[in-house]
Design an enzyme around this catalytic site. Structure first.
Site, PDB file in Angstrom:
ATOM      1  N   ARG A   1       0.797  -1.189  -0.071  1.00 47.20           N
ATOM      2  CA  ARG A   1      -0.344  -0.051   0.127  1.00 47.20           C
ATOM      3  C   ARG A   1       0.897   1.236  -0.029  1.00 47.20           C
ATOM      4  O   ARG A   1       0.504   2.083  -0.663  1.00 47.20           O
ATOM      5  CB  ARG A   1      -1.005   0.035   1.029  1.00 47.20           C
ATOM      6  CG  ARG A   1      -1.865   1.059   1.322  1.00 47.20           C
ATOM      7  CD  ARG A   1      -3.378   0.956   2.168  1.00 47.20           C
ATOM      8  NE  ARG A   1      -4.032  -0.099   1.704  1.00 47.20           N
ATOM      9  CZ  ARG A   1      -5.071   0.509   0.902  1.00 47.20           C
ATOM     10  NH1 ARG A   1      -5.446   1.856   0.713  1.00 47.20           N
ATOM     11  NH2 ARG A   1      -6.213  -0.290   0.496  1.00 47.20           N
TER      12      ARG A   1
ATOM     13  N   GLU B   1      -9.720   6.016   7.247  1.00 48.02           N
ATOM     14  CA  GLU B   1      -8.481   6.283   7.162  1.00 48.02           C
ATOM     15  C   GLU B   1      -7.923   7.306   6.415  1.00 48.02           C
ATOM     16  O   GLU B   1      -6.890   8.206   6.910  1.00 48.02           O
ATOM     17  CB  GLU B   1      -7.726   4.984   6.470  1.00 48.02           C
ATOM     18  CG  GLU B   1      -7.820   3.712   7.464  1.00 48.02           C
ATOM     19  CD  GLU B   1      -7.253   2.655   6.499  1.00 48.02           C
ATOM     20  OE1 GLU B   1      -7.962   2.040   5.646  1.00 48.02           O
ATOM     21  OE2 GLU B   1      -6.258   2.032   6.703  1.00 48.02           O
TER      22      GLU B   1
ATOM     23  N   ALA C   1      -9.016  -1.372   6.085  1.00 45.29           N
ATOM     24  CA  ALA C   1      -8.963  -0.718   4.895  1.00 45.29           C
ATOM     25  C   ALA C   1     -10.053   0.164   4.506  1.00 45.29           C
ATOM     26  O   ALA C   1     -10.542   0.547   3.574  1.00 45.29           O
ATOM     27  CB  ALA C   1      -8.783  -1.605   3.588  1.00 45.29           C
TER      28      ALA C   1
ATOM     29  N   ARG D   1      -4.021   2.626  10.697  1.00 44.96           N
ATOM     30  CA  ARG D   1      -4.784   3.542   9.883  1.00 44.96           C
ATOM     31  C   ARG D   1      -3.979   4.233   8.840  1.00 44.96           C
ATOM     32  O   ARG D   1      -3.119   4.903   9.001  1.00 44.96           O
ATOM     33  CB  ARG D   1      -5.302   4.841  10.943  1.00 44.96           C
ATOM     34  CG  ARG D   1      -6.528   5.438  10.688  1.00 44.96           C
ATOM     35  CD  ARG D   1      -7.069   6.249  11.593  1.00 44.96           C
ATOM     36  NE  ARG D   1      -8.407   6.838  11.598  1.00 44.96           N
ATOM     37  CZ  ARG D   1      -9.112   7.331  12.283  1.00 44.96           C
ATOM     38  NH1 ARG D   1      -8.576   7.493  13.546  1.00 44.96           N
ATOM     39  NH2 ARG D   1     -10.328   7.593  12.066  1.00 44.96           N
TER      40      ARG D   1
HETATM   41  N1  MTE Z   1     -12.313   5.192  14.371  1.00 49.29           N
HETATM   42  C1  MTE Z   1     -12.377   5.017  15.701  1.00 49.29           C
HETATM   43  N2  MTE Z   1     -13.093   5.779  16.721  1.00 49.29           N
HETATM   44  N3  MTE Z   1     -11.634   3.855  16.365  1.00 49.29           N
HETATM   45  C2  MTE Z   1     -10.946   2.969  15.561  1.00 49.29           C
HETATM   46  O1  MTE Z   1     -10.324   2.193  15.985  1.00 49.29           O
HETATM   47  N4  MTE Z   1      -9.981   2.631  13.261  1.00 49.29           N
HETATM   48  C3  MTE Z   1      -9.748   3.353  11.899  1.00 49.29           C
HETATM   49  C4  MTE Z   1     -10.857   3.928  11.284  1.00 49.29           C
HETATM   50  N5  MTE Z   1     -11.569   4.859  12.487  1.00 49.29           N
HETATM   51  C5  MTE Z   1     -10.861   3.365  14.205  1.00 49.29           C
HETATM   52  C6  MTE Z   1     -11.556   4.460  13.564  1.00 49.29           C
HETATM   53  C7  MTE Z   1      -9.268   2.173  10.739  1.00 49.29           C
HETATM   54  S1  MTE Z   1      -7.683   1.838  10.863  1.00 49.29           S
HETATM   55  C8  MTE Z   1      -9.901   1.655   9.982  1.00 49.29           C
HETATM   56  S2  MTE Z   1      -9.531   0.684   8.641  1.00 49.29           S
HETATM   57  C9  MTE Z   1     -11.502   2.042  10.028  1.00 49.29           C
HETATM   58  O2  MTE Z   1     -11.923   3.008  11.216  1.00 49.29           O
HETATM   59  C10 MTE Z   1     -12.130   0.831  10.138  1.00 49.29           C
HETATM   60  O3  MTE Z   1     -13.547   0.968  10.210  1.00 49.29           O
HETATM   61  P1  MTE Z   1     -14.557   1.218   8.670  1.00 49.29           P
HETATM   62  O4  MTE Z   1     -14.073   0.114   7.848  1.00 49.29           O
HETATM   63  O5  MTE Z   1     -15.885   0.553   9.392  1.00 49.29           O
HETATM   64  O6  MTE Z   1     -14.252   2.618   8.423  1.00 49.29           O
HETATM   65 MO1  MOS Z   2      -7.099  -0.034   9.393  1.00 50.99          MO
HETATM   66  S1  MOS Z   2      -5.406   0.166   9.403  1.00 50.99           S
HETATM   67  O1  MOS Z   2      -7.321  -0.762   7.825  1.00 50.99           O
HETATM   68  O2  MOS Z   2      -7.518  -1.458  10.456  1.00 50.99           O
END
Ligand code: MTE
Ligand code: MOS
Length: 797
Positions: free
Chosen positions: A319, A708, A519, A351
């Site tokens: 990535r 992300e 992701a 993230r």
């Molecule tokens: N937001 C909160 N509050 N807590 C989290 O742990 N993780 C992030 C993001 N936002 C996270 C967050 C990461 S690394 C990812 S990949 C995405 O949320 C995953 O969730 P989604 O695919 O539902 O967006």
């Molecule tokens: Mo997020 S780093 O893809 O869990």
């Protein structure tokens, strides 16, 4: 074209509702895995024995003294493992190691009636170590040629011809910091065994299916004998994508061997010293520009610090390679990647998943080269944007390139950037001891797992006889609001009020074979699966709905009637993202469903005596498509941005690199020495807007992923700091800025601008210097490790 993105009239999606658990979060009523312990009787507690060496052989391990400690019930060692003694997907992560691979590595686990008994027991276990030479930094790994995994190369065009035709060629290096996840809830598992040997693991995991896989293979049982449930996480941020599995396996093993529930929750110190972090990277680059500042050629070598085992390092690196371009067209480009093997925690998803590190290389070099080219950095960036029809270096069409421009223009206009940059210049002309900077940076981020197979999801929707609806889906909730969005999707798809729909916790016996919630694709994938299930149910109800005799029936009356006519009122939904393909060997294809775009303008002020700085104002416009849940999305943009600011300006992981006894020890083990962003680091003025008229065809209800991409909006802060530091020197000064740009690092940048030294750890940008470009990893690099038998365990992503 499907109807996936179309919204009905008056949809519940798009309504600005609070997070589904907001009230529970703020009152403390929300249950996390560890809260279940007090509701479970007879629980044993697990405590690790952590090795005090960066690298050593275990020559003797005697648990007997621990068993004499009151309250100690059992010590788990390698000899207890009935299945495979491995916690990873690459077979390079012994769960109970005979070779210590990092300072703090757990060599065995003690189970006690209380946590204190287990802790005292862990101190009593006798372990002899034979220390071995260790590699702690990327530089040491490169010198020792200590690499792991594949060494991918991404290439387009004729790079050497590109440089030959360029008017200016610059080269430089950059050390990119890692980052600790610092989720509020540390890793936690609670395992129980029933009368038939069925294992039930409650786990704080982003990837319940993979936790299930690993628990099953450690126990040597089929997957149907293991169920994993995740109520919710107190943050994951990627840190719980792969790393919970081993801990869950230890708890499950303990439960099997003792017949009692076993709880394993890491303390903060254990969590920070044992679990992986964002990969630090080293980048070497050479960039060719035309007189007008158009990028002609780019040659980058990225070396990530993978730590002791591969974990997700290969897909993180992939990535990174796929994001070096960020929002910019580079006709001739070559990016080489390799993964250092060091004696540190196994670095993992965080993230952005390598995207931030890749993008930072180009944002950094644009910031460093702009003054040398004599071009305003805002202008330099804008000129190099992708245009519709152009392709990324890996061969994917950059669809909706105009959205980057739309975000950019809206940030410039809404942020009053032109006038404020004049004000910044006026401030700088009149304030000898403080300088301001205002920078604007774009984001383009690919959405989908590169590894095509992971782009699938399932859901289970039950409509009960009274018309109430229970939704289970394959995604996990970590605070990001996925469950809130899924409730809105189900209510919209069924045409019922939000209050009729309830969500059940994520569990592997409800929806199997799920992908990690990662992701940023959770809502795209699971939302489409939920919608599919709802539509199947509606389809079965259609004859009843269309029967004029039933006109005027309420939803619950209709459903009740359907039940008596023996209509199946529940359905399993499924979704797979179409149109994706990716060749991970050639590093070519169209791995992403679409790109998420954004732009940020940040203004900072720097103190010339200390390098101390603060964020005066930030303006963001970010593209989330047609938002499924605008409050949730705003929170995600703000949170990701703040986390990015933490990574780039505050958070400073320090490992003991000395030759002393504590070599390899993480020196920043707590919030006292590891500075996290908090309210005081937020900008004084913070304007966040979602891009309007941003419908995304082919994604659920026209929305886009959000989790992300906004993290990388924080580049604007780093570039503003660079500009403020440079303003201590004469016009046209280019400064090198260390990462993280802590006050100390900014101070050194100020010194450099004033004509003093180069910031420590940074090599200055040199014009034309081809000498610094490293030997490329030879093309005979070892191929990727052979795929293991099951797709979901290839360690790809
Ligand atoms: N937001 C909160 N509050 N807590 C989290 O742990 N993780 C992030 C993001 N936002 C996270 C967050 C990461 S690394 C990812 S990949 C995405 O949320 C995953 O969730 P989604 O695919 O539902 O967006
Ligand atoms: Mo997020 S780093 O893809 O869990």
């Amino acid at each position: 074209m499907t109807t996936l993105s179309q919204r009905p009239a008056n949809p519940v999606v798009g309504q600005a509702i609070p997070h589904e658990s907001a009230a529970l979060h703020v009152t403390g009523a929300a249950l996390y895995t560890d809260d279940l312990v007090v509701r479970t009787s007879g629980v044993l507690h697990a405590h690790p024995v952590q090795a005090p060496h960066a690298h050593a052989r275990v020559t003797r391990l005697d648990p007997a003294p621990a068993l004499r400690v009151p309250g100690v019930v059992r010590v788990l060692t390698a000899a207890d493992v009935p299945g495979v003694n491995d916690a990873g997907v690459k077979h390079d992560e012994p769960l109970f190691p005979s070779e210590v691979m990092f300072h703090g590595h757990a060599v065995c686990w003690v189970l006690g009636e209380t946590l204190e008994a287990a802790r005292l027991g862990s101190l009593a276990v006798e372990v002899d170590y034979e220390p071995l030479p260790s590699i702690v930094t990327i530089a040491e790994a490169v010198a020792a040629q200590s690499f792991q995994g594949g060494q991918p190369r991404l290439e387009r065009g004729d790079v050497e011809a590109g440089f030959a035709g360029a008017d200016h060629v610059f080269s430089g290096e950059l050390d990119i910091a890692g980052q600790e996840h610092f989720y509020l809830e540390t890793h936690c598992s609670l395992a129980q065994v029933d009368e038939a040997g069925q294992v039930f693991v409650q786990c704080s995991t982003q990837h319940p299916t993979e936790t299930q896989d690993i628990v099953a293979h450690v126990l040597g049982v089929p997957s149907h004998a293991v169920t994993v449930q995740c109520l919710r996480m107190g943050g994951g941020f990627g840190g719980k994508e792969m790393q919970p599995h081993g801990y869950a396996a230890v708890a499950a093993l303990g439960a099997i061997l003792t017949g009692r529930p076993v709880r394993l929750r890491l303390s903060r110190t254990q969590d920070i010293t044992m679990t992986g972090k964002r990969h630090g990277f080293h980048a070497q680059w050479r960039a060719g520009f035309s007189h007008e500042g158009m990028l002609q050629a780019l040659d980058v070598t990225l070396t990530s610090d993978g730590g002791w085992s591969l974990d997700l390092s290969e897909p993180v690196l992939a990535r990174a390679l796929c994001h070096v371009d960020n929002a910019y067209w580079v006709p001739h480009i070559r990016v080489n990647g390799r993964i250092a093997r060091t004696h540190k925690t196994s670095q993992t998803a965080f993230r952005g998943f390598g995207g931030p590190q890749g993008m930072l290389v180009t944002e950094d070099l644009l910031g460093r080269c702009a003054p040398l080219l004599g071009i305003d950095p805002v202008e330099l960036r804008r000129r190099n944007f992708y245009r519709e029809g152009q392709e990324t270096p890996y061969g994917q069409q950059v669809r909706h390139a105009e959205r980057a421009v739309a975000c950019w223009d809206q940030v410039l206009a809404g942020g009053d950037v032109v006038a404020r940059r004049r004000a910044v210049a006026a401030h700088n002309a009149t304030h000898p001891h403080t300088r301001r900077g205002l920078a604007v940076t774009p984001v383009k981020f690919g959405i989908s797992f590169n590894f095509t197979a992971f782009n699938q999801a399932g859901a289970l929707v039950h409509v009960y006889k009274d018309g109430s609806v229970l939704v289970t889906h394959g995604g996990t909730e970590m605070g990001q609001g996925l469950h809130t969005k899924m409730l809105q999707v189900a209510a919209t798809a069924l045409g019922v009020p939000l209050s009729s729909v309830r969500l059940a916790p994520t569990r592997t016996d409800k929806v199997p074979n799920t992908s990690a919630t990662a992701a940023s694709s959770g809502a795209d994938l699971n939302g489409a699966a939920v919608k599919d299930a709802c539509e199947q149910i509606l389809e079965r109800l259609r004859p009843l709905r269309e029967d004029p005799a039933n006109a005027g029936l309420s939803w619950s009356e209709l459903v009740g009637k359907a039940y008596f006519q023996r209509v199946q009122l529940w359905a399993a939904g499924f979704y797979r993202t179409e149109g994706l393909h990716w060749d991970s060997t050639a590093m070519h294809g169209s791995p992403f469903k679409y790109f998420a775009y954004g732009a940020a303008a940040a203004e900072v002020e720097v103190d010339g005596f200390t390098g101390a700085h603060h964020l005066r104002r930030v303006d963001i416009v970010h593209d989330v498509g047609d938002s499924l849940s605008p409050l949730v999305d705003l929170g995600q943009v703000e949170g990701a941005f703040a986390q990015g600011v933490g990574w780039l300006t505050l958070e400073d992981l320090r490992w003991d690199e000395s030759d002393g006894q504590t070599r390899g020890r993480l020196a920043t083990q707590a919030a006292s020495t590891y500075k996290l962003p908090s309210f005081s680091e937020l900008p004084e003025v913070f304007n966040v807007a979602l891009l309007e008229r941003a419908h995304e065809d082919g994604a659920v209800y026209g929305s886009k992923a959000v989790g992300e991409p906004p993290l990388m909006l924080a580049f604007a802060v780093r570039e503003a700091l660079r500009e403020a530091a440079a303003a201590f020197g004469p016009p046209g000064t280019s400064v090198d800025l260390a990462c993280p740009a802590t006050p100390e690092a900014v101070f050194w940048a100020v010194e450099q601008a004033r004509g003093g030294a180069t910031p420590p750890g940074q090599s200055p940008v040199v014009e034309g210097g081809t000498g610094v470009v490293p030997a490329q990893p030879d093309s005979g690099a070892p191929p990727l490790a052979p795929r293991s038998e099951r797709l979901a365990r290839t360690g790809e992503r």
